[in-house]
Design a protein around this motif. Structure first.
Motif, PDB file in Angstrom:
ATOM      1  N   MET A   1     -13.141   7.461   6.453  1.00  0.00           N
ATOM      2  CA  MET A   1     -13.146   8.886   6.231  1.00  0.00           C
ATOM      3  C   MET A   1     -12.849   9.169   4.763  1.00  0.00           C
ATOM      4  N   ARG A   2     -13.596  10.064   4.154  1.00  0.00           N
ATOM      5  CA  ARG A   2     -13.398  10.470   2.763  1.00  0.00           C
ATOM      6  C   ARG A   2     -12.728  11.832   2.744  1.00  0.00           C
ATOM      7  N   THR A   3     -11.837  12.041   1.780  1.00  0.00           N
ATOM      8  CA  THR A   3     -11.108  13.304   1.669  1.00  0.00           C
ATOM      9  C   THR A   3     -11.173  13.821   0.246  1.00  0.00           C
ATOM     10  N   ARG A   4     -11.258  15.139   0.108  1.00  0.00           N
ATOM     11  CA  ARG A   4     -11.243  15.777  -1.203  1.00  0.00           C
ATOM     12  C   ARG A   4     -10.363  17.021  -1.112  1.00  0.00           C
ATOM     13  N   ASN A   5      -9.448  17.185  -2.065  1.00  0.00           N
ATOM     14  CA  ASN A   5      -8.541  18.318  -2.088  1.00  0.00           C
ATOM     15  C   ASN A   5      -9.243  19.544  -2.662  1.00  0.00           C
ATOM     16  N   LEU A   6      -9.065  20.685  -2.002  1.00  0.00           N
ATOM     17  CA  LEU A   6      -9.637  21.936  -2.502  1.00  0.00           C
ATOM     18  C   LEU A   6      -8.665  22.686  -3.413  1.00  0.00           C
ATOM     19  N   GLY A   7      -7.423  22.273  -3.440  1.00  0.00           N
ATOM     20  CA  GLY A   7      -6.454  22.914  -4.315  1.00  0.00           C
ATOM     21  C   GLY A   7      -5.296  23.525  -3.575  1.00  0.00           C
ATOM     22  N   ARG A   8      -4.343  24.044  -4.343  1.00  0.00           N
ATOM     23  CA  ARG A   8      -3.124  24.665  -3.818  1.00  0.00           C
ATOM     24  C   ARG A   8      -2.927  25.986  -4.540  1.00  0.00           C
ATOM     25  N   VAL A  33     -12.322  21.036   7.482  1.00  0.00           N
ATOM     26  CA  VAL A  33     -11.384  21.678   6.560  1.00  0.00           C
ATOM     27  C   VAL A  33     -10.004  21.618   7.201  1.00  0.00           C
ATOM     28  N   SER A  34      -9.039  21.046   6.465  1.00  0.00           N
ATOM     29  CA  SER A  34      -7.669  20.943   6.963  1.00  0.00           C
ATOM     30  C   SER A  34      -6.743  21.781   6.090  1.00  0.00           C
ATOM     31  N   PRO A  35      -6.364  22.975   6.567  1.00  0.00           N
ATOM     32  CA  PRO A  35      -5.448  23.805   5.790  1.00  0.00           C
ATOM     33  C   PRO A  35      -4.010  23.315   5.941  1.00  0.00           C
ATOM     34  N   GLY A  90       5.133  31.660  -0.344  1.00  0.00           N
ATOM     35  CA  GLY A  90       4.747  30.307   0.046  1.00  0.00           C
ATOM     36  C   GLY A  90       3.571  29.767  -0.751  1.00  0.00           C
ATOM     37  N   ALA A  91       2.860  28.838  -0.150  1.00  0.00           N
ATOM     38  CA  ALA A  91       1.696  28.218  -0.786  1.00  0.00           C
ATOM     39  C   ALA A  91       0.701  27.828   0.284  1.00  0.00           C
ATOM     40  N   ILE A  92      -0.574  27.848  -0.080  1.00  0.00           N
ATOM     41  CA  ILE A  92      -1.644  27.434   0.826  1.00  0.00           C
ATOM     42  C   ILE A  92      -2.493  26.395   0.110  1.00  0.00           C
ATOM     43  N   SER A  93      -2.848  25.358   0.820  1.00  0.00           N
ATOM     44  CA  SER A  93      -3.761  24.356   0.266  1.00  0.00           C
ATOM     45  C   SER A  93      -4.720  23.951   1.365  1.00  0.00           C
ATOM     46  N   ALA A  94      -5.784  23.273   0.978  1.00  0.00           N
ATOM     47  CA  ALA A  94      -6.761  22.811   1.950  1.00  0.00           C
ATOM     48  C   ALA A  94      -7.446  21.571   1.407  1.00  0.00           C
ATOM     49  N   SER A  95      -7.846  20.721   2.318  1.00  0.00           N
ATOM     50  CA  SER A  95      -8.610  19.534   1.931  1.00  0.00           C
ATOM     51  C   SER A  95      -9.850  19.444   2.816  1.00  0.00           C
ATOM     52  N   LEU A  96     -10.872  18.771   2.294  1.00  0.00           N
ATOM     53  CA  LEU A  96     -12.111  18.531   3.020  1.00  0.00           C
ATOM     54  C   LEU A  96     -12.122  17.078   3.442  1.00  0.00           C
ATOM     55  N   SER A  97     -12.671  16.791   4.599  1.00  0.00           N
ATOM     56  CA  SER A  97     -12.849  15.405   4.994  1.00  0.00           C
ATOM     57  C   SER A  97     -14.164  15.262   5.761  1.00  0.00           C
ATOM     58  N   THR A  98     -14.752  14.095   5.631  1.00  0.00           N
ATOM     59  CA  THR A  98     -15.998  13.788   6.313  1.00  0.00           C
ATOM     60  C   THR A  98     -16.113  12.280   6.449  1.00  0.00           C
TER      61      THR A  98
END
Length: 99
Positions: A1-8, A33-35, A90-98
């Motif tokens: 599985m590959r993951t890429r961060n979308l930011g915080r 998408v994993s928030p 607070g803070a929100i972040s998300a990452s992508l995975s495929t």
């Protein structure tokens, strides 16, 4: 599985656009998408565009709120970003995975 961060994000702001032309993150492929909310109170969404400078539009089904579970999307545009549209704390972040 590959993951890429979308930011915080920690304020109402737009994240840095992610280019979806690098395998396996390709336009038209399913992406999970994993928030991750760190005591986040607010609303964020995923936005997509054909060009890095926009215009960006909200991705259908891409709204993220406190406690959001991972979800799958299929993008139709080249660039994807996380945007915080309402913020209290607070803070929100998300990452992508495929695969």
């Amino acid at each position: 599985m590959r993951t890429r961060n979308l930011g915080r994000l920690t304020a109402v702001a737009n994240g840095t656009p992610t280019d979806l032309t690098v395998s396996p993150f390709l336009v038209g492929n399913p992406i999970t998408v994993s928030p991750s909310a760190e005591a986040f109170v607010g609303t964020a969404r995923l936005e997509e565009a054909d060009a890095v400078g926009g215009p960006f539009t909200a991705l259908a089904g891409g709204t993220i709120t406190t406690g959001a579970a991972p979800f799958e999307i299929v993008t139709t545009k080249r660039f994807l970003r996380l945007a915080c549209t309402a913020f209290t704390s607070g803070a929100i972040s998300a990452s992508l995975s495929t695969d």
